[in-house]
Write an enzyme that holds these catalytic residues in place. Structure first.
Site, PDB file in Angstrom:
ATOM      1  N   VAL A  84      50.374  33.710  50.867  1.00  0.00           N
ATOM      2  CA  VAL A  84      50.252  35.066  50.316  1.00  0.00           C
ATOM      3  C   VAL A  84      49.051  35.834  50.851  1.00  0.00           C
ATOM      4  O   VAL A  84      48.916  37.026  50.590  1.00  0.00           O
ATOM      5  CB  VAL A  84      50.176  35.075  48.767  1.00  0.00           C
ATOM      6  CG1 VAL A  84      51.442  34.539  48.155  1.00  0.00           C
ATOM      7  CG2 VAL A  84      48.943  34.341  48.269  1.00  0.00           C
ATOM      8  N   ASN A 130      50.968  35.504  41.328  1.00  0.00           N
ATOM      9  CA  ASN A 130      50.435  34.403  40.533  1.00  0.00           C
ATOM     10  C   ASN A 130      49.594  33.419  41.344  1.00  0.00           C
ATOM     11  O   ASN A 130      48.685  32.789  40.813  1.00  0.00           O
ATOM     12  CB  ASN A 130      51.613  33.662  39.886  1.00  0.00           C
ATOM     13  CG  ASN A 130      51.190  32.312  39.344  1.00  0.00           C
ATOM     14  OD1 ASN A 130      50.545  32.222  38.291  1.00  0.00           O
ATOM     15  ND2 ASN A 130      51.516  31.238  40.061  1.00  0.00           N
ATOM     16  N   TYR A 150      35.632  32.816  42.625  1.00  0.00           N
ATOM     17  CA  TYR A 150      36.793  32.955  41.735  1.00  0.00           C
ATOM     18  C   TYR A 150      36.573  34.104  40.736  1.00  0.00           C
ATOM     19  O   TYR A 150      37.434  34.975  40.571  1.00  0.00           O
ATOM     20  CB  TYR A 150      37.004  31.628  40.993  1.00  0.00           C
ATOM     21  CG  TYR A 150      38.202  31.585  40.078  1.00  0.00           C
ATOM     22  CD1 TYR A 150      39.477  31.315  40.575  1.00  0.00           C
ATOM     23  CD2 TYR A 150      38.073  31.772  38.695  1.00  0.00           C
ATOM     24  CE1 TYR A 150      40.578  31.241  39.733  1.00  0.00           C
ATOM     25  CE2 TYR A 150      39.162  31.704  37.858  1.00  0.00           C
ATOM     26  CZ  TYR A 150      40.415  31.432  38.377  1.00  0.00           C
ATOM     27  OH  TYR A 150      41.501  31.362  37.534  1.00  0.00           O
ATOM     28  N   LYS A 191      38.689  37.571  40.433  1.00  0.00           N
ATOM     29  CA  LYS A 191      39.430  37.947  39.214  1.00  0.00           C
ATOM     30  C   LYS A 191      38.892  39.271  38.643  1.00  0.00           C
ATOM     31  O   LYS A 191      39.655  40.086  38.121  1.00  0.00           O
ATOM     32  CB  LYS A 191      39.357  36.825  38.170  1.00  0.00           C
ATOM     33  CG  LYS A 191      40.041  35.518  38.616  1.00  0.00           C
ATOM     34  CD  LYS A 191      41.523  35.690  38.932  1.00  0.00           C
ATOM     35  CE  LYS A 191      42.213  34.361  39.224  1.00  0.00           C
ATOM     36  NZ  LYS A 191      43.629  34.481  39.569  1.00  0.00           N
TER      37      LYS A 191
END
Ligand code: NAD
Length: 261
Positions: free
Chosen positions: A66, A92, A158, A162
């Site tokens: 992705v 996802n 991370y 996010k």
């Protein structure tokens, strides 16, 4: 169950295990047709596809990374070739790398952000372009995390990715609201999936995590999948630009849970 989802076409990235396979299975129960993306685990993806078919839906599996334009385009192509349309795109796929930030290599930073942030951009752009060309009331769901809000030392790449997903989701939700394209995020807390397998196998770490959850338990993948089904359905027709936390209250400042402070 949401009747309007029956027959709709979805792409779910990172669907070979964990939340992606749970979301695919739930979409299958809704009678949807699903492109299940995997990066490196065709067996897991096939298992998820079998679960979708057993549940009453249709599914194909497609290998794609992705974080590449070509990979993401191949997912749209698979939706159109196999099912003739696209209604819902779920970004996802995700991963995390633990490292003290002072020692975090550029390579590891790029690995995480290219999937967790750039992958969400590429998937969303591909879906938006299709929805606009077809004048479709499309739906995008981005998998964020409680760490779009809660800082997470030693997981800076991370948390940064996010946090980016949150504002990216809000921005494109606003940008395309007039075209009836809804864009929302889901912010899971601690859910029992392979990403947490090592941590939860250690009783001390498992108990420490449960202690951060006011509801006093780890979440189930199906509980996140229910949120995805609701956001994909017309039952959430006036909802756009939110992060729906599915976290047993983890974002409620649990340090205060016993009346301390
Ligand atoms: P997981 O490790 O079980 O599954 C992640 C999936 O993403 C796997 O199928 C993996 O193959 C896929 N993936 C990774 N890199 C990819 C790439 N380059 N291209 C395509 N697919 C790729 O993790 P999970 O718990 O199911 O997590 C799913 C999403 O939910 C992630 O975005 C994660 O950050 C988020 N999340 C999970 C939790 C949790 O507690 N499980 C909490 C908050 C957020």
């Amino acid at each position: 169950m949401y009747e309007d989802l029956n027959g709709k076409v979805a792409v779910v990235t990172g669907g070979s295990k964990g939340l992606g396979s749970a979301i695919s299975e739930r979409f299958g129960q809704e009678g949807m047709k699903i492109v299940i993306n995997y990066n490196s685990d065709p067996v897991g993806a096939q298992k998820a596809a079998d679960a979708v078919k057993d549940a009453g839906g249709e599914a194909v599996t497609v290998q794609a990374n992705v974080s590449t334009e070509k990979g993401v385009q191949s997912l749209l192509d698979a939706a159109l070739d196999n099912f003739g349309d696209l209604d819902v795109w779920v970004n996802n796929a995700g991963m995390e790398i633990k490292s003290p930030t002072a020692e975090l290599s550029l390579d590891d930073w790029n690995k995480v952000t290219s999937i967790d942030q750039t992958g969400v951009f590429l998937g969303s752009r591909t879906a938006l372009d299709y929805f606009l060309k077809k004048d479709k009331k499309g739906n995008i769901i981005n998998m964020s995390s409680v760490h779009e809000r809660i800082p997470w030392p030693t997981f800076a790449s991370y948390a940064a990715a996010k946090g980016s997903v949150k504002l990216f989701t809000q921005t494109i939700a606003m940008e395309y609201a007039k075209q009836n394209i809804r864009v929302n995020a889901i912010g899971p807390g601690a859910i029992n999936t392979p990403i947490n397998a090592k941590k939860f196998a250690d009783k001390e770490q498992y108990d420490a995590t449960v202690n951060m959850v006011p509801m006093d338990r780890i979440g189930k993948p199906e509980e996140v999948a229910s949120a995805a089904a609701w956001l994909a359905s017309d039952q959430s027709s006036y909802v756009t630009g939110i992060t729906l936390f599915v976290d047993g209250g983890m974002t409620l400042y649990p340090a205060f849970k016993d009346g301390r402070g």
